[in-house]
Design a protein around this motif. Sequence first.
Motif, PDB file in Angstrom:
ATOM      1  N   LEU A 178       0.846  -1.174   0.000  1.00 15.80           N
ATOM      2  CA  LEU A 178       0.000   0.000   0.000  1.00 15.80           C
ATOM      3  C   LEU A 178       0.888   1.233   0.000  1.00 15.80           C
ATOM      4  O   LEU A 178       2.037   1.182   0.458  1.00 15.80           O
ATOM      5  N   PRO A 179       0.413   2.365  -0.535  1.00 19.31           N
ATOM      6  CA  PRO A 179       1.246   3.574  -0.532  1.00 19.31           C
ATOM      7  C   PRO A 179       1.613   3.987   0.888  1.00 19.31           C
ATOM      8  O   PRO A 179       0.774   3.942   1.789  1.00 19.31           O
ATOM      9  N   ARG A 180       2.858   4.376   1.065  1.00 20.70           N
ATOM     10  CA  ARG A 180       3.322   4.769   2.395  1.00 20.70           C
ATOM     11  C   ARG A 180       2.571   6.007   2.897  1.00 20.70           C
ATOM     12  O   ARG A 180       2.235   6.110   4.079  1.00 20.70           O
ATOM     13  N   VAL A 181       2.322   6.950   1.968  1.00 20.97           N
ATOM     14  CA  VAL A 181       1.613   8.181   2.322  1.00 20.97           C
ATOM     15  C   VAL A 181       0.581   8.481   1.242  1.00 20.97           C
ATOM     16  O   VAL A 181       0.880   8.410   0.053  1.00 20.97           O
ATOM     17  N   ARG A 189      -7.504  17.856   7.492  1.00 20.65           N
ATOM     18  CA  ARG A 189      -8.060  17.818   8.842  1.00 20.65           C
ATOM     19  C   ARG A 189      -7.102  17.183   9.847  1.00 20.65           C
ATOM     20  O   ARG A 189      -7.280  17.322  11.054  1.00 20.65           O
ATOM     21  N   GLY A 190      -6.120  16.448   9.354  1.00 27.68           N
ATOM     22  CA  GLY A 190      -5.177  15.798  10.242  1.00 27.68           C
ATOM     23  C   GLY A 190      -4.535  14.602   9.564  1.00 27.68           C
ATOM     24  O   GLY A 190      -4.780  14.328   8.381  1.00 27.68           O
ATOM     25  N   THR A 191      -3.734  13.868  10.332  1.00 30.65           N
ATOM     26  CA  THR A 191      -3.031  12.693   9.819  1.00 30.65           C
ATOM     27  C   THR A 191      -3.430  11.466  10.627  1.00 30.65           C
ATOM     28  O   THR A 191      -3.490  11.529  11.858  1.00 30.65           O
ATOM     29  N   VAL A 192      -3.698  10.381   9.933  1.00 38.20           N
ATOM     30  CA  VAL A 192      -4.023   9.116  10.591  1.00 38.20           C
ATOM     31  C   VAL A 192      -3.095   8.041  10.053  1.00 38.20           C
ATOM     32  O   VAL A 192      -2.526   8.184   8.970  1.00 38.20           O
ATOM     33  N   VAL A 222      -3.181   9.956   5.080  1.00 38.59           N
ATOM     34  CA  VAL A 222      -3.126   8.567   5.552  1.00 38.59           C
ATOM     35  C   VAL A 222      -1.710   8.008   5.437  1.00 38.59           C
ATOM     36  O   VAL A 222      -1.121   7.992   4.358  1.00 38.59           O
ATOM     37  N   LEU A 223      -1.189   7.545   6.566  1.00 41.93           N
ATOM     38  CA  LEU A 223       0.110   6.887   6.606  1.00 41.93           C
ATOM     39  C   LEU A 223      -0.085   5.385   6.768  1.00 41.93           C
ATOM     40  O   LEU A 223      -0.993   4.941   7.469  1.00 41.93           O
TER      41      LEU A 223
END
Length: 420
Positions: A178-181, A189-192, A222-223
């Motif tokens: 899956l893509p790292r980022v 809105r933020g990072t999860v 998304v990380l």
Amino acid sequence: MDTKPLGTDLPEGVRFIGPEVDWETGWATGDAPATADLNACVACGLCLPHCPTYRLTGEESASPRGRITAMRAVHEGRAATDETFARFMDLCLVCRACEDVCPSHVPFGRMMEAARTQIEPNRSRRARFVRWLGLDVVLPSRKLTWVAGSLAPLARRFMPRRIRALIPQGGGEPFARLPRVTEAQGEVRGTVALLSGCVQDRWFRRVNRATIRVLARNGWRVLVPRDQTCCGALAAHNGHLGTARKLARRNASAFASVDHVVVNAAGCGSHIQSYGDLVEGADLPVRDVMAFLHEEGVRGDAGSLRELTRVAYHDACHALRAQGIHDQPRELLGAIGNLELVEIPNADRCCGAAGIYNVTEPEMSGRLMREKAEAVVSTGATVVASGNPGCTMQLLAGLSKRGVAIDVVHPIELLDAARA
């Protein structure tokens, strides 16, 4: 056995809780249900009608109260961890329906995990080897999980029919990542961080991709941390708490700096929420993806499916019982146009998947699977939404045995399709 003190070589502020562990194999040397947990049960019996195995057998030994009585007898030295004790423990699904209604808040799931650790060394050499290979070697390794999945079509020829039916066909993109980022769309809105999982990512990669798309569309960066691993739920539920502690330690480090860990598998999310019981300082900010989207809000209109679709929502035990998730996915799905949401009769009853229970206890699991399949068919739904990969596989197998063509998808896939 060569052991080293717990708390050695751990991230700062994190240490193991519990007995010493063989550092090479992860085997615990003294796990057992805690005295305080055993004493919390007052034997009121309110749990009995909610326990699947007691409901189907009517036997006290197949109830939470009966199992706690057996645990207490072993704890006090009045009984041994023999075949009879093992049978009491093995027949439990650890669905935690009893916890949901217990006025004393007995942590039955935690007690079952410790009791199964007690009986694990007494299993046959073959059973120990198979469990060690699957729970301690393959699942914690992404590469080995993918190799095992790739060999599944060949192995399926030699497996009993009851096991073949539980293994999904296909599995997506061999060895792809899956893509790292994935950057957020619109205002951020933020990072999860997403737990990609082992079974989920091998056989249900499409669910992970849909999860990333929906989160990004709703403003979340998304990380997918590369150093994450299997959550350890299957190891913990089946007496391998040493391995579960190792995996908890790795994930505590991998997700240490994130604001939210989003999980799309109910069993994984529930287990990670209990990391603090295994590893001090390993508590993570875990959110089920449907609960997360419901609580944080979905941007704009929910969208619409291309044609009218009747959808039945299945309550995974570790979403409903362990995390209290009920209304959130229903409200999100109910907002989608052209989607008619219907309830499954006795929706709160376990489907019988329960991790590897459908393999180790096929007779009891099969009875529950047939009940659930019949209940689903009675709704007239053409799609079932399931938020846990084990449930999804169980539903697919049960509906297939009935010869019914009903799709089983993750609810996040419906949210994704509505905005495609």
